[in-house]
Design a protein around this motif. Structure first.
Motif, mmCIF file in Angstrom:
data_model
loop_
_atom_site.group_PDB
_atom_site.id
_atom_site.type_symbol
_atom_site.label_atom_id
_atom_site.label_comp_id
_atom_site.label_asym_id
_atom_site.label_seq_id
_atom_site.Cartn_x
_atom_site.Cartn_y
_atom_site.Cartn_z
ATOM 1 N N VAL A 56 1.073 -1.294 0.269
ATOM 2 C CA VAL A 56 -0.250 -0.769 -0.074
ATOM 3 C C VAL A 56 0.933 0.806 -0.002
ATOM 4 C CG1 VAL A 56 -1.243 1.733 1.703
ATOM 5 C CG2 VAL A 56 -1.907 -1.247 0.809
ATOM 6 N N MET A 57 1.775 1.160 1.089
ATOM 7 C CA MET A 57 2.564 2.191 1.113
ATOM 8 C C MET A 57 3.545 2.923 -0.453
ATOM 9 S SD MET A 57 2.171 3.237 4.014
ATOM 10 C CE MET A 57 2.896 4.945 3.624
ATOM 11 N N ALA A 58 3.930 1.743 -1.374
ATOM 12 C CA ALA A 58 4.356 1.733 -2.237
ATOM 13 C C ALA A 58 3.616 2.123 -3.578
ATOM 14 C CB ALA A 58 5.542 0.056 -3.094
ATOM 15 N N GLU A 59 2.209 1.843 -3.290
ATOM 16 C CA GLU A 59 1.074 2.035 -4.350
ATOM 17 C C GLU A 59 1.357 3.502 -3.904
ATOM 18 O OE1 GLU A 59 -2.385 0.921 -3.584
ATOM 19 O OE2 GLU A 59 -3.541 1.399 -5.587
ATOM 20 N N LEU A 60 1.176 3.993 -2.788
ATOM 21 C CA LEU A 60 0.320 5.543 -2.290
ATOM 22 C C LEU A 60 1.789 6.411 -2.592
ATOM 23 C CD1 LEU A 60 -1.455 7.493 -0.574
ATOM 24 C CD2 LEU A 60 0.172 7.268 1.230
ATOM 25 N N ILE A 61 2.942 6.085 -2.356
ATOM 26 C CA ILE A 61 4.028 6.748 -3.064
ATOM 27 C C ILE A 61 4.026 7.038 -4.155
ATOM 28 C CG2 ILE A 61 6.256 6.881 -2.362
ATOM 29 C CD1 ILE A 61 6.291 5.955 0.132
ATOM 30 N N SER A 62 3.606 6.022 -5.396
ATOM 31 C CA SER A 62 4.622 6.335 -6.369
ATOM 32 C C SER A 62 2.756 6.733 -7.777
ATOM 33 C CB SER A 62 4.603 4.707 -7.114
ATOM 34 O OG SER A 62 3.978 3.773 -6.778
ATOM 35 N N THR A 63 1.792 6.262 -7.037
ATOM 36 C CA THR A 63 0.873 7.100 -8.001
ATOM 37 C C THR A 63 0.074 7.879 -6.939
ATOM 38 O OG1 THR A 63 -0.650 5.385 -6.602
ATOM 39 C CG2 THR A 63 0.828 4.934 -8.519
ATOM 40 N N GLY A 64 0.370 8.196 -5.601
ATOM 41 C CA GLY A 64 -0.249 9.237 -4.993
ATOM 42 C C GLY A 64 -1.860 8.955 -4.473
ATOM 43 N N SER A 65 -2.409 7.630 -3.909
ATOM 44 C CA SER A 65 -3.612 7.152 -3.881
ATOM 45 C C SER A 65 -3.240 5.781 -3.632
ATOM 46 C CB SER A 65 -4.629 7.792 -5.111
ATOM 47 O OG SER A 65 -4.895 7.267 -5.754
ATOM 48 N N THR A 66 -4.278 5.036 -3.101
ATOM 49 C CA THR A 66 -3.927 3.979 -2.801
ATOM 50 C C THR A 66 -5.846 3.602 -3.174
ATOM 51 O OG1 THR A 66 -3.457 2.042 -1.018
ATOM 52 C CG2 THR A 66 -4.121 4.395 -0.370
ATOM 53 N N SER A 67 -5.657 1.985 -3.556
ATOM 54 C CA SER A 67 -7.002 1.072 -3.730
ATOM 55 C C SER A 67 -7.515 0.329 -2.217
ATOM 56 C CB SER A 67 -7.008 0.486 -5.107
ATOM 57 O OG SER A 67 -5.935 -0.711 -4.212
ATOM 58 N N THR A 68 -6.826 0.721 -1.066
ATOM 59 C CA THR A 68 -7.102 -0.247 0.309
ATOM 60 C C THR A 68 -7.326 0.900 0.859
ATOM 61 O OG1 THR A 68 -5.900 -1.844 -0.433
ATOM 62 C CG2 THR A 68 -6.528 -1.585 1.855
ATOM 63 N N SER A 69 -8.612 0.880 1.824
ATOM 64 C CA SER A 69 -8.725 2.214 2.853
ATOM 65 C C SER A 69 -7.865 2.299 3.974
ATOM 66 C CB SER A 69 -10.596 2.283 3.283
ATOM 67 O OG SER A 69 -9.797 2.988 4.647
ATOM 68 N N ILE A 70 -6.554 3.095 4.141
ATOM 69 C CA ILE A 70 -6.164 3.624 5.378
ATOM 70 C C ILE A 70 -7.185 4.274 5.869
ATOM 71 C CG2 ILE A 70 -4.604 2.749 4.248
ATOM 72 C CD1 ILE A 70 -3.005 5.210 3.659
ATOM 73 N N SER A 71 -7.569 5.319 5.005
ATOM 74 C CA SER A 71 -8.243 6.497 6.170
ATOM 75 C C SER A 71 -8.300 6.631 7.952
ATOM 76 C CB SER A 71 -9.468 6.851 5.986
ATOM 77 O OG SER A 71 -10.794 6.444 6.237
ATOM 78 N N PRO A 72 -8.986 5.588 8.884
ATOM 79 C CA PRO A 72 -9.311 5.561 9.720
ATOM 80 C C PRO A 72 -7.403 5.525 10.865
ATOM 81 C CG PRO A 72 -9.852 3.128 9.412
ATOM 82 C CD PRO A 72 -8.986 4.218 8.397
ATOM 83 N N PHE A 73 -6.468 4.965 10.004
ATOM 84 C CA PHE A 73 -5.306 5.060 10.234
ATOM 85 C C PHE A 73 -4.330 6.625 10.235
ATOM 86 C CE2 PHE A 73 -5.404 1.272 8.863
ATOM 87 C CZ PHE A 73 -6.289 0.833 9.362
ATOM 88 N N ASP A 74 -4.729 7.514 9.316
ATOM 89 C CA ASP A 74 -4.125 9.030 9.480
ATOM 90 C C ASP A 74 -4.055 10.037 10.837
ATOM 91 O OD1 ASP A 74 -4.586 12.050 8.766
ATOM 92 O OD2 ASP A 74 -5.971 11.476 6.968
ATOM 93 N N ILE A 75 -2.933 10.642 10.410
ATOM 94 C CA ILE A 75 -2.146 11.190 11.895
ATOM 95 C C ILE A 75 -2.729 12.771 12.025
ATOM 96 C CG2 ILE A 75 -0.726 13.061 9.560
ATOM 97 C CD1 ILE A 75 1.809 12.040 12.141
#
Ligand SMILES: Cc1cc2nc3c(=O)[nH]c(=O)nc-3n(C[C@H](O)[C@H](O)[C@H](O)COP(=O)(O)OP(=O)(O)OC[C@H]3O[C@@H](n4cnc5c(N)ncnc54)[C@H](O)[C@@H]3O)c2cc1C
Length: 394
Positions: free
Chosen positions: A351-370
């Motif tokens: 997920v982090m690789a997807e987020l860093i390389s594309t700017g978004s992720t297809s898996t929800s990680i919103s509960p973990f938002d800083i």
């Protein structure tokens, strides 16, 4: 180009950092990972080895399911065997009123993929005749299982290195800053590394680095207590743990095919963060033996051959910090996994690789938002119903 420059810099070589390095290379980013000690030396290398999804916060199951898919494919993906066995996992309880909680979790739509089966009374004792008479019911997850933590982070690091990631051990990061469009990372011995994007996967030390960017996370280090028996004939493939609100009653075990039974649970013990040492207290062993006598009476006479602990970090809501920084473009975090990051490791890396390389992720990680810590008034997607399982340990 400077030798110390890459697309992405990662600080921390546990399972989160090494899996992220691997998946970033799969996506074509150049990567340098800096680890102050040895890869997998801390929580990632000494944990219990539970690869379980059931019992997690419901809002984490989407990520856990993605990770589970990767666990099954790891031998092909990273060309290494982490001894993952989908042996089944069961949460058992001692009280009638806890059965309805196990049932509610099993019925949640988010848990559908887990195929949970609630087994009660005689049916449970017929199927698992070794359980103590106090056990009233169990929630059985047929696809979950366990793996060998000692192997995991080094295997991901080797696979990333084979794909030309740069992995630097004994490289202790002291200072992090952003200068114009570039992150500058300065080590204790004065080396400087630069990159356009920075990922902090520094486990229990993650908040020390996020603070340098003005983002304070209330991270509490603690040490789960572990022990292991002498080897005995292999008879207990299912990982089993007690579901309870009473800390002393928390106990879980798994037997490895070689025969040893690995045990965890009870009150955690505060580690020494300055010298980076985790402690096992003698009273933890007495409590574990007492609780194993209730759960698995047949194990009462086994010799314990080793005890240990590890440094893990916990947030107030038992959820990690994962996603982009709330303040600095190009900065990302994945730390504070609250005693359940091993199963998530491959998924977090992906997920982090997807987020860093594309700017978004297809898996929800919103509960973990800083932002839940840095801007507590900000509206986050963190539904109350997701919180059903937060804080539970097994
Ligand atoms: C005893 C125990 C039992 C557990 N059991 C389970 C389980 O059964 N199942 C499960 O899912 N999870 C379990 N966990 C939790 C799981 O192990 C962790 O959540 C997970 O390993 C965290 O991985 P990480 O990469 O974030 O952290 P770590 O493994 O701690 O890695 C972080 C790395 O960052 C490095 N670092 C920190 N600061 C710096 C710096 N300034 N410069 C360079 N490097 C730095 C550290 O040296 C460390 O190697 C357990 C944890 C413990 C301790």
């Amino acid at each position: 180009m400077s030798l110390n420059k890459s697309d992405v810099l990662i600080i921390g070589g546990g399972i989160m950092g090494t899996a992220s390095a691997f998946f970033l290379r799969e996506r074509g980013c150049s990567v340098t990972l800096l680890e102050r000690d040895h890869i997998g030396r801390y929580a990632s290398g000494v944990n219990f080895g539970n690869v379980r999804r059931q019992g997690r916060h419901l809002g984490q199951l989407e990520l856990a399911n993605r990770s589970y898919g990767l666990w099954k494919r790891l031998p092909q993906l990273i060309d290494d065997n982490l001894e993952f066995i989908a042996s089944g996992h069961m949460r058992v309880c001692y009280r009638e009123d806890e059965i309805s909680e196990l049932e509610a979790y099993a019925a949640a739509p988010q848990a559908r993929e887990l195929d949970l089966q609630i087994i009660t009374g005689q049916a449970l004792h017929q199927r698992f005749p070794f359980l103590g008479p106090e056990v009233k019911a169990g929630s059985y997850a047929p696809h979950d299982g366990h793996a060998n933590p000692r192997l995991a982070a080094p295997a991901f690091a080797r696979a990333a290195a084979r794909r030309n990631a740069r992995i630097e051990e004994q490289t202790d990061v002291q200072r992090v800053e952003k200068v114009n469009d570039e992150f500058h990372v300065i080590t204790v011995d004065g080396q400087r590394f630069t990159a356009r994007q920075l990922l902090i996967t520094a486990g229990a030390w993650g908040a020390k680095l996020s603070e340098q960017f003005g983002e304070t996370v209330p991270l509490e280090p603690n040490g789960p207590q572990m022990s292991v028996t002498e080897p005995v004939p292999y008879a207990l493939p299912t990982v089993i743990g007690v579901f309870t609100k009473i800390k002393e009653e928390v106990i879980y075990f798994r037997q490895i095919p070689r025969g040893n039974i690995i045990i965890g649970g009870g009150n955690r013990v505060k580690p020494d963060m300055v010298n980076r040492r985790a402690f096992f207290k003698p009273e933890s062993l007495l409590n574990q033996m007492k609780q194993m006598g209730r759960l698995l009476p047949g194990a009462s006479n086994l010799n314990i051959i080793r005890v240990w602990s590890g440094i893990e970090s916990y947030t107030p809501d038992s959820l990690p910090v994962m996603g982009p920084s709330s303040k600095v473009d190009g900065l990302f975090y994945a730390f504070g996994f609250c005693g359940h990051g091993f199963q998530l490791g491959p998924g977090v890396g992906d997920v982090m690789a997807e987020l860093i390389s594309t700017g978004s992720t297809s898996t929800s990680i919103s509960p973990f938002d800083i932002r839940r810590f840095t801007e507590p008034a900000a509206p986050l997607s963190h539904p109350q119903s997701d919180r059903l399982a937060a804080g539970r340990l097994i």
